[in-house]
Design a protein around this motif. Structure first.
Motif, PDB file in Angstrom:
ATOM      1  N   ALA A  37     -10.010  47.086   6.591  1.00  0.00           N
ATOM      2  CA  ALA A  37     -10.069  46.015   7.590  1.00  0.00           C
ATOM      3  C   ALA A  37     -10.834  46.548   8.790  1.00  0.00           C
ATOM      4  O   ALA A  37     -10.472  47.584   9.350  1.00  0.00           O
ATOM      5  CB  ALA A  37      -8.666  45.578   7.997  1.00  0.00           C
ATOM      6  N   VAL A  60     -12.530  43.578   4.895  1.00  0.00           N
ATOM      7  CA  VAL A  60     -12.355  42.423   5.769  1.00  0.00           C
ATOM      8  C   VAL A  60     -13.139  42.742   7.036  1.00  0.00           C
ATOM      9  O   VAL A  60     -12.819  43.707   7.737  1.00  0.00           O
ATOM     10  CB  VAL A  60     -10.861  42.187   6.097  1.00  0.00           C
ATOM     11  N   LEU A  78     -12.941  37.012   2.911  1.00  0.00           N
ATOM     12  CA  LEU A  78     -12.658  38.250   3.648  1.00  0.00           C
ATOM     13  C   LEU A  78     -13.486  38.361   4.929  1.00  0.00           C
ATOM     14  O   LEU A  78     -13.348  39.340   5.652  1.00  0.00           O
ATOM     15  CB  LEU A  78     -12.921  39.467   2.759  1.00  0.00           C
ATOM     16  N   LEU A  93      -6.252  39.291   4.872  1.00  0.00           N
ATOM     17  CA  LEU A  93      -5.558  40.396   4.201  1.00  0.00           C
ATOM     18  C   LEU A  93      -4.607  39.875   3.119  1.00  0.00           C
ATOM     19  O   LEU A  93      -4.500  40.452   2.044  1.00  0.00           O
ATOM     20  CB  LEU A  93      -4.816  41.262   5.213  1.00  0.00           C
ATOM     21  N   ARG A  94      -3.936  38.752   3.405  1.00  0.00           N
ATOM     22  CA  ARG A  94      -3.062  38.153   2.383  1.00  0.00           C
ATOM     23  C   ARG A  94      -3.885  37.650   1.198  1.00  0.00           C
ATOM     24  O   ARG A  94      -3.485  37.812   0.041  1.00  0.00           O
ATOM     25  CB  ARG A  94      -2.220  37.030   2.985  1.00  0.00           C
ATOM     26  N   TRP A  96      -6.711  38.824   0.136  1.00  0.00           N
ATOM     27  CA  TRP A  96      -7.070  40.008  -0.651  1.00  0.00           C
ATOM     28  C   TRP A  96      -5.862  40.491  -1.464  1.00  0.00           C
ATOM     29  O   TRP A  96      -5.959  40.733  -2.652  1.00  0.00           O
ATOM     30  CB  TRP A  96      -7.584  41.136   0.255  1.00  0.00           C
ATOM     31  N   ARG A  97      -4.728  40.603  -0.832  1.00  0.00           N
ATOM     32  CA  ARG A  97      -3.551  41.189  -1.471  1.00  0.00           C
ATOM     33  C   ARG A  97      -3.055  40.359  -2.651  1.00  0.00           C
ATOM     34  O   ARG A  97      -2.590  40.890  -3.653  1.00  0.00           O
ATOM     35  CB  ARG A  97      -2.425  41.359  -0.439  1.00  0.00           C
TER      36      ARG A  97
END
Length: 132
Positions: A37, A60, A78, A93-94, A96-97
């Motif tokens: 990030a 990101v 991202l 980030l969520r 991506w996760r």
């Protein structure tokens, strides 16, 4: 570094943030990451992001970062329109996760393309621009 350490302490984050300072072992550090990030407000290019992507890490980053120009459209989830928007950073980030394995596969072609680019390629592009 002392400024940011003091700010982390003042914001009650001293136990949650670890500042590494100057490092000579960046490849080893990147090898331990799942993603990067880097929501910089101003980043003319971002060699750190480029290095991470070349190692196959999703990143990101701000849409305005120069390195974002090298990323294909599928990376849009991202890319942050506003690096000051903490909620957008958390959402990216969520995103991506939720699909970390899928992102790892999507990063591979971009990483391969960027790693395949040589200094000779860049020099040829410079020459082509100056000839025009």
């Amino acid at each position: 570094l002392p400024h940011w350490q003091a700010r982390a302490r003042a914001d009650g984050l001293a136990g949650r943030v670890r500042f590494l300072g100057f490092r000579a072992d960046v490849p080893e550090l990147l090898a331990g990451l799942d993603a990067l990030a880097h929501p910089a407000r101003s980043e003319p290019f971002g060699l750190g992001v480029l290095e991470a992507v070349c190692r196959g890490l999703p990143a990101v980053v701000s849409k305005d970062a120069g390195v974002a120009e090298l990323l294909p459209a599928e990376w849009d989830p991202l890319l942050l329109p506003d690096p000051e928007d903490a909620a957008a950073l958390a959402a990216a980030l969520r995103a991506w996760r939720r699909d970390a394995d899928g992102w790892a596969a999507r990063v591979r072609p971009t990483a391969d393309r960027l790693r395949g680019r040589t200094w000779a390629d860049m020099a040829a592009e410079f020459v082509a621009v100056t000839v025009c």
